[in-house]
Design a protein around this motif. Structure first.
Motif, PDB file in Angstrom:
ATOM      1  N   ARG A   1       0.836  -1.194   0.000  1.00  0.00           N
ATOM      2  CA  ARG A   1       0.000   0.000   0.000  1.00  0.00           C
ATOM      3  C   ARG A   1       0.877   1.252   0.000  1.00  0.00           C
ATOM      4  O   ARG A   1       2.011   1.239   0.492  1.00  0.00           O
ATOM      5  CB  ARG A   1      -0.941   0.020   1.219  1.00  0.00           C
ATOM      6  CG  ARG A   1      -1.786  -1.248   1.358  1.00  0.00           C
ATOM      7  CD  ARG A   1      -2.824  -1.098   2.458  1.00  0.00           C
ATOM      8  NE  ARG A   1      -3.853  -0.127   2.095  1.00  0.00           N
ATOM      9  CZ  ARG A   1      -4.911  -0.406   1.341  1.00  0.00           C
ATOM     10  NH1 ARG A   1      -5.073  -1.635   0.858  1.00  0.00           N
ATOM     11  NH2 ARG A   1      -5.809   0.516   1.078  1.00  0.00           N
ATOM     12  N   LEU A   2       0.316   2.332  -0.537  1.00  0.00           N
ATOM     13  CA  LEU A   2       1.033   3.605  -0.622  1.00  0.00           C
ATOM     14  C   LEU A   2       0.346   4.605   0.294  1.00  0.00           C
ATOM     15  O   LEU A   2      -0.861   4.844   0.177  1.00  0.00           O
ATOM     16  CB  LEU A   2       1.031   4.112  -2.059  1.00  0.00           C
ATOM     17  CG  LEU A   2       1.954   5.288  -2.378  1.00  0.00           C
ATOM     18  CD1 LEU A   2       3.420   4.832  -2.322  1.00  0.00           C
ATOM     19  CD2 LEU A   2       1.640   5.856  -3.762  1.00  0.00           C
ATOM     20  N   ARG A   3       1.114   5.200   1.209  1.00  0.00           N
ATOM     21  CA  ARG A   3       0.569   6.199   2.124  1.00  0.00           C
ATOM     22  C   ARG A   3       0.896   7.601   1.621  1.00  0.00           C
ATOM     23  O   ARG A   3       2.059   7.921   1.369  1.00  0.00           O
ATOM     24  CB  ARG A   3       1.169   6.020   3.527  1.00  0.00           C
ATOM     25  CG  ARG A   3       0.632   4.826   4.303  1.00  0.00           C
ATOM     26  CD  ARG A   3       1.316   4.754   5.647  1.00  0.00           C
ATOM     27  NE  ARG A   3       0.730   3.741   6.507  1.00  0.00           N
ATOM     28  CZ  ARG A   3       1.192   3.425   7.696  1.00  0.00           C
ATOM     29  NH1 ARG A   3       2.269   4.042   8.164  1.00  0.00           N
ATOM     30  NH2 ARG A   3       0.612   2.496   8.422  1.00  0.00           N
ATOM     31  N   ILE A   4      -0.140   8.441   1.533  1.00  0.00           N
ATOM     32  CA  ILE A   4       0.040   9.798   1.028  1.00  0.00           C
ATOM     33  C   ILE A   4      -0.585  10.780   2.007  1.00  0.00           C
ATOM     34  O   ILE A   4      -1.768  10.669   2.362  1.00  0.00           O
ATOM     35  CB  ILE A   4      -0.589   9.975  -0.364  1.00  0.00           C
ATOM     36  CG1 ILE A   4       0.012   8.958  -1.343  1.00  0.00           C
ATOM     37  CG2 ILE A   4      -0.370  11.392  -0.876  1.00  0.00           C
ATOM     38  CD1 ILE A   4      -0.558   9.056  -2.749  1.00  0.00           C
ATOM     39  N   GLY A   5       0.215  11.754   2.436  1.00  0.00           N
ATOM     40  CA  GLY A   5      -0.280  12.799   3.315  1.00  0.00           C
ATOM     41  C   GLY A   5      -0.930  13.912   2.508  1.00  0.00           C
ATOM     42  O   GLY A   5      -0.325  14.440   1.573  1.00  0.00           O
ATOM     43  N   VAL A   6      -2.172  14.264   2.864  1.00  0.00           N
ATOM     44  CA  VAL A   6      -2.921  15.283   2.136  1.00  0.00           C
ATOM     45  C   VAL A   6      -3.653  16.186   3.130  1.00  0.00           C
ATOM     46  O   VAL A   6      -3.849  15.823   4.295  1.00  0.00           O
ATOM     47  CB  VAL A   6      -3.957  14.645   1.173  1.00  0.00           C
ATOM     48  CG1 VAL A   6      -3.258  13.822   0.096  1.00  0.00           C
ATOM     49  CG2 VAL A   6      -4.951  13.764   1.939  1.00  0.00           C
ATOM     50  N   LYS A   7      -4.052  17.361   2.664  1.00  0.00           N
ATOM     51  CA  LYS A   7      -4.919  18.216   3.475  1.00  0.00           C
ATOM     52  C   LYS A   7      -6.310  17.573   3.548  1.00  0.00           C
ATOM     53  O   LYS A   7      -6.705  16.806   2.662  1.00  0.00           O
ATOM     54  CB  LYS A   7      -5.014  19.608   2.855  1.00  0.00           C
ATOM     55  CG  LYS A   7      -3.727  20.403   2.897  1.00  0.00           C
ATOM     56  CD  LYS A   7      -3.340  20.734   4.329  1.00  0.00           C
ATOM     57  CE  LYS A   7      -2.143  21.668   4.420  1.00  0.00           C
ATOM     58  NZ  LYS A   7      -2.446  23.031   3.992  1.00  0.00           N
ATOM     59  N   SER A   8      -7.042  17.923   4.581  1.00  0.00           N
ATOM     60  CA  SER A   8      -8.376  17.338   4.742  1.00  0.00           C
ATOM     61  C   SER A   8      -9.473  18.389   4.878  1.00  0.00           C
ATOM     62  O   SER A   8     -10.646  18.048   5.024  1.00  0.00           O
ATOM     63  CB  SER A   8      -8.399  16.436   5.985  1.00  0.00           C
ATOM     64  OG  SER A   8      -8.126  17.200   7.162  1.00  0.00           O
ATOM     65  N   ASP A   9      -9.087  19.681   4.824  1.00  0.00           N
ATOM     66  CA  ASP A   9     -10.056  20.740   5.152  1.00  0.00           C
ATOM     67  C   ASP A   9     -10.113  21.848   4.105  1.00  0.00           C
ATOM     68  O   ASP A   9     -10.541  22.961   4.398  1.00  0.00           O
ATOM     69  CB  ASP A   9      -9.695  21.359   6.510  1.00  0.00           C
ATOM     70  CG  ASP A   9      -8.358  22.084   6.487  1.00  0.00           C
ATOM     71  OD1 ASP A   9      -7.481  21.681   5.690  1.00  0.00           O
ATOM     72  OD2 ASP A   9      -8.186  23.062   7.241  1.00  0.00           O
ATOM     73  N   THR A  10      -9.678  21.558   2.880  1.00  0.00           N
ATOM     74  CA  THR A  10      -9.645  22.605   1.851  1.00  0.00           C
ATOM     75  C   THR A  10     -10.607  22.241   0.716  1.00  0.00           C
ATOM     76  O   THR A  10     -10.276  21.418  -0.135  1.00  0.00           O
ATOM     77  CB  THR A  10      -8.220  22.786   1.294  1.00  0.00           C
ATOM     78  OG1 THR A  10      -7.702  21.498   0.907  1.00  0.00           O
ATOM     79  CG2 THR A  10      -7.300  23.355   2.354  1.00  0.00           C
ATOM     80  N   PRO A  11     -11.799  22.837   0.684  1.00  0.00           N
ATOM     81  CA  PRO A  11     -12.788  22.511  -0.345  1.00  0.00           C
ATOM     82  C   PRO A  11     -12.225  22.711  -1.753  1.00  0.00           C
ATOM     83  O   PRO A  11     -11.581  23.718  -2.050  1.00  0.00           O
ATOM     84  CB  PRO A  11     -13.934  23.495  -0.068  1.00  0.00           C
ATOM     85  CG  PRO A  11     -13.745  23.913   1.351  1.00  0.00           C
ATOM     86  CD  PRO A  11     -12.272  23.878   1.605  1.00  0.00           C
ATOM     87  N   GLY A  12     -12.465  21.731  -2.606  1.00  0.00           N
ATOM     88  CA  GLY A  12     -11.994  21.807  -3.986  1.00  0.00           C
ATOM     89  C   GLY A  12     -10.572  21.314  -4.166  1.00  0.00           C
ATOM     90  O   GLY A  12     -10.191  20.911  -5.269  1.00  0.00           O
ATOM     91  N   ILE A  13      -9.773  21.322  -3.130  1.00  0.00           N
ATOM     92  CA  ILE A  13      -8.371  20.909  -3.226  1.00  0.00           C
ATOM     93  C   ILE A  13      -8.159  19.557  -2.558  1.00  0.00           C
ATOM     94  O   ILE A  13      -7.671  18.612  -3.192  1.00  0.00           O
ATOM     95  CB  ILE A  13      -7.441  21.961  -2.607  1.00  0.00           C
ATOM     96  CG1 ILE A  13      -7.646  23.320  -3.304  1.00  0.00           C
ATOM     97  CG2 ILE A  13      -5.987  21.522  -2.722  1.00  0.00           C
ATOM     98  CD1 ILE A  13      -7.383  23.298  -4.801  1.00  0.00           C
TER      99      ILE A  13
END
Length: 364
Positions: A89-101
């Motif tokens: 599996r591949l773990r990717i850190g992303v934002k969780s609170d930016t609408p559209g992004i």
């Protein structure tokens, strides 16, 4: 007295050939110094041409072999070096609170959606991971360089990649824990206020004496500090700035226009977007940390997306998630609608595998 046969002279000059041998050539003799016969000349030329072609081919094969052995690594070698062969599996850190992004649903499957999420899927697919083999984890702004996200229980977890509105800067490039890919989006810094804010903001200097919220450890915080003595509050989540702005805790918030456009569109007219005309371009890139092989593979995925006219995944992500934000932010440079130029990374391929064009990228 015995007589000699009449033809004895001829037999003496031309004795018969021994049994089993070929008769000698009976054609006309070649005079010394005369040009070679036409047939022989053609045979010599053909021989010389064949020998020359063989030498050229041998040189090409030897040269290609040397380049293949001593050149940059292959894609398969990079996958092995990056540690992907035995990685399920591949773990990717992303934002969780930016609408559209990049936004995580608060109910149901709590799925992640947005432009950054689609870019992450694009890269993961080229690395050999199906969408169901990709784990997205929420990451805060200050943790993007450390590549530490939070799991479902709020515990810190290391990630393989960070795709989280991470702008490229010289200072960040010099950080040994940061390994930026080629950029995948161009945007700019902007300001958002409530719709009832008097006047128009055209520079950060106009926020003098105002209460302004921005993201801590971000490029926006540094630009704000240089331009004004406003009362600045730094948050880890831009959604906290938006909530504070709505409740009157802040007069304005500032960060990248592509991020703020989602909050403006979501506000239903409560927020107004201001273009502050800062010259520097915000260039979002993927952080692969110290895994240089993985970074090269990310660059290869972005290069293929950029150079292959049949690959429309980047364009589809823009149309689906950023285009809908533009109407609420008129006359704003929210984000460029074309994928940033990407050059082919140093990956070893045979000439017939190099089917995609190479463009000159303008400097920024």
């Amino acid at each position: 007295m015995t007589e000699e046969p009449a033809d004895s002279g001829a037999r003496a000059e031309n004795p018969p050939a021994p049994s089993g041998e070929h008769e000698p050539w009976s054609g006309p003799e070649q005079e010394p110094g005369s040009p070679p016969a036409p047939g022989r000349s053609r045979r010599v030329r053909r021989f010389r041409l064949a020998a020359w072609v063989a030498l050229v081919l041998a040189a090409i094969v030897v040269g290609a072999s040397v380049m293949w052995v001593n050149g940059p690594p292959t894609e398969a070698e990079l996958r092995e070096k990056a540690g992907l062969f035995n990685k399920d599996r591949l773990r990717i850190g992303v934002k969780s609170d930016t609408p559209g992004i990049a936004f995580q649903e608060q109910s149901g499957r709590r799925a992640f959606k947005g432009f950054d999420i689609q870019i992450a899927y694009l890269i993961a697919a080229d690395l050999g991971y199906r969408p169901d083999k990709v784990d997205f984890l929420a990451i805060e702004t200050e943790d993007r360089a450390r590549m530490q996200a939070l799991d479902a229980n709020g515990q810190p977890v290391g990630v393989d990649l960070v795709v989280a509105t991470f702008s490229v800067t010289r200072e960040r490039r010099e950080n040994p824990s940061v390994g930026f890919s080629t950029p995948y989006l161009y945007t700019e810094q902007s300001v958002v206020t409530r719709s009832d804010y008097p006047g128009k903001i055209t520079s950060l200097g106009q926020l003098e004496g105002k209460k302004v919220c921005t993201l801590g450890t971000s490029t926006s915080e540094k630009e704000l500090a240089k331009a004004t003595k406003a009362t600045v509050t730094a948050k880890n989540l831009i959604s906290d700035c938006a909530a504070g702005l709505k409740d009157g805790e802040f007069d304005a918030m500032t960060t990248d226009a592509a991020i703020l456009a989602g909050f403006v569109a979501e506000s239903g007219g409560a927020f107004r977007h201001h273009d502050i005309a800062l010259e520097p371009t915000e260039m979002w890139a993927v952080n692969a940390g110290s895994n240089s092989a993985l970074r090269t593979l990310v660059d290869l995925a972005l290069y293929r997306s950029y150079a292959d006219p049949q690959d429309q995944r980047w364009e589809q992500a823009y149309r689906e998630y950023i285009d809908p934000l533009l109407a609420a932010s008129p006359n704003m440079g929210v984000a460029e609608a074309e994928q940033p130029c990407a050059l082919p990374p140093p990956v070893r391929r045979w000439p017939w595998e190099r089917t995609l064009p190479v463009h000159d990228c303008p400097s920024r």
